[in-house]
Design an enzyme around this catalytic site. Structure first.
Site: not given
Length: 350
Positions: A53, A238, A240, A243, A245, A247-248
Site C-alpha cells: 500500500y 471491500s 462496499l 465503494g 455499494l 451508490g456513488k
C-alpha cells in the site's frame, strides 16, 4: 463497539477494522492522523495495512501506508498496546517487490524486518500472506474456466506453504510477530495450512481476509463454515465493493478524486450492468429504512454468521463516521428479507 476473538488467539478485535490502503495516495499523513484518533475514540482497536500500500499499487506508493502509520506510532509510542496491528507481505506479480517473485521463507523474514522498520514498532500482531503463490480465484477469477486447478503441482504448493510456516515460526519465536493470517485464499489453502501447522507443530492460521459483500459473497457458505468450525477469524475486505455499494458510481458516475476515477491494476471489473441494477435496489431499501446505502451494506456484512471483523476504508472523515455508525444498526427481519430478495436476483453480478 462490539468485539470478537481473533480466531484461537487471546486477542479481542473490534467488529470494525480500520483499513488504511488509501493513506499515501488519496490521503495524507494529516488525514490519517485524524482517522486514527477518531477510530480509537470509537473503540476501534484493529488496523489493517500492507507493504504494497498505498493503492493503486505502484513503485512510488510502495510502503507509504506503513510509513504513515509508523510516523503516528513514533509520536504516540505509549499507545502502541491499544492497537491490534495487521500487515501483509505482497505475493508474486509486482515487479518492484522482490522482482515479482513468490513468497518464500527468506522473503518472509526480510519483509517482516522491513515492515517493522517502516511501522516503527517492535512487533506485528497479525502478519498475513496477501495472496498465495498459486493463482487463486479472486479479483474476478472465480468464474468457471478462468483457472485450471489440475495444472498446479499440489506437492510443490504444499512444500512452499511449509517453508512459509517455518519462516513465520522463526519470526514468532523472535518476538517480531504474534500471529499469522491469510488473504485471498481458498478452502483448500486454509485447510492445507492447518494440516501442515498441526503436523509440524508450527504457528496456526488465525484469520483469513477475503473480499465479501452483497455483490460478492462467494465465500458463503463453504469457506465461512470452515472458518467457524476451525476457529479461523473471517475478515471481509471491500464490504462496499470498492465503494460501489455506496451508490456513488451508479449509472457510470465518477466523482472527482474517488477510487474509480483512478486507473486500476485489474480494471473496473466490478462495474457491470448487473451490479448497477443490484446497487440501485439495495440503495432503495436503505433509503426506505432511514439508512444510507453504505450503512445497509456494512450492517448486512456485520450480521453474517461467522464474520469476525469487517475492514472498512474511507477517504474523508464524513465517510468514516457514516460507515462506523453502520455497526450500531440492527437490521430488522423485514429488511434482511428485502435484501435477500435482491440478492437472489443478483447473486453473482460481477
Amino acid at each position: 463497539m462490539k468485539y470478537s476473538k481473533l480466531g484461537r488467539t487471546d486477542i479481542d478485535v473490534s467488529h470494525v477494522c480500520l483499513g488504511t490502503m488509501t493513506w499515501g495516495k488519496q490521503n495524507t499523513q494529516q488525514d490519517a492522523d485524524q482517522q486514527i484518533e477518531f477510530a480509537l475514540d470509537q473503540g476501534i482497536n484493529f488496523w489493517d495495512t500492507a507493504e504494497m500500500y498505498a493503492v493503486p499499487p505502484t513503485p512510488d506508493t510502495y510502503g507509504k501506508t506503513e510509513s504513515i502509520i509508523g510516523d503516528w506510532f513514533s509520536r504516540h509510542e505509549s499507545r502502541r498496546d491499544e492497537v491490534v496491528l495487521a500487515t501483509k507481505i505482497a505475493g508474486n506479480g509486482l515487479s518492484w517487490v522482490r522482482d515479482g517473485g513468490d513468497v518464500t521463507g527468506e522473503a518472509i523474514v526480510q519483509s517482516v524486518d522491513n515492515s517493522l522498520a517502516r511501522l516503527k514498532t517492535d512487533y506485528i500482531d497479525l502478519y498475513q500472506i496477501h495472496w498465495p503463490n498459486r493463482t487463486s480465484p479472486h479479483f474476478a477469477k472465480h468464474w468457471p474456466g478462468r483457472l485450471n486447478f489440475s495444472d498446479v503441482d499440489t506437492q510443490q504448493q504444499s512444500a512452499e506453504m511449509l517453508e512459509i510456516l517455518q519462516a513465520l515460526d522463526e519470526c514468532v519465536k523472535a518476538g517480531k510477530i504474534r500471529h499469522f493470517g491469510l488473504s485471498n485464499e481458498t478452502p483448500w489453502g486454509v485447510s492445507e495450512y492447518l494440516r501442515l501447522s498441526e503436523k509440524h507443530s508450527l504457528p496456526r492460521v488465525a484469520s483469513i481476509q477475503n473480499e465479501f459483500s452483497l455483490l460478492h459473497a462467494k465465500d458463503w457458505p463453504y469457506l465461512i463454515e470452515g472458518c467457524v468450525r476451525e476457529d479461523v477469524a473471517y475478515l471481509p475486505w471491500s464490504p462496499l465493493a470498492a465503494g460501489a455499494l455506496s451508490g456513488k458510481y451508479i449509472d457510470g458516475a465518477r466523482p472527482q478524486g474517488s477510487r474509480w476515477s483512478y486507473a486500476q491494476r485489474n480494471g473496473l471489473f466490478r462495474d457491470t450492468e448487473a451490479s448497477n441494477q443490484a446497487i440501485k435496489a439495495y440503495k432503495d431499501i436503505a433509503e426506505r429504512n432511514g439508512l444510507t446505502a453504505s450503512q445497509l451494506a456494512l450492517a448486512w456484512v456485520d450480521q453474517v454468521d461467522g464474520v469476525t471483523s469487517t475492514i472498512i476504508g474511507a477517504t474523508t472523515m464524513d465517510q468514516l463516521k457514516e460507515d462506523i455508525k453502520a455497526f450500531e444498526v440492527a437490521l430488522s427481519e423485514q429488511v434482511i428479507s428485502e435484501v435477500a430478495e435482491v440478492f437472489k436476483q443478483y447473486p453473482v453480478p460481477y
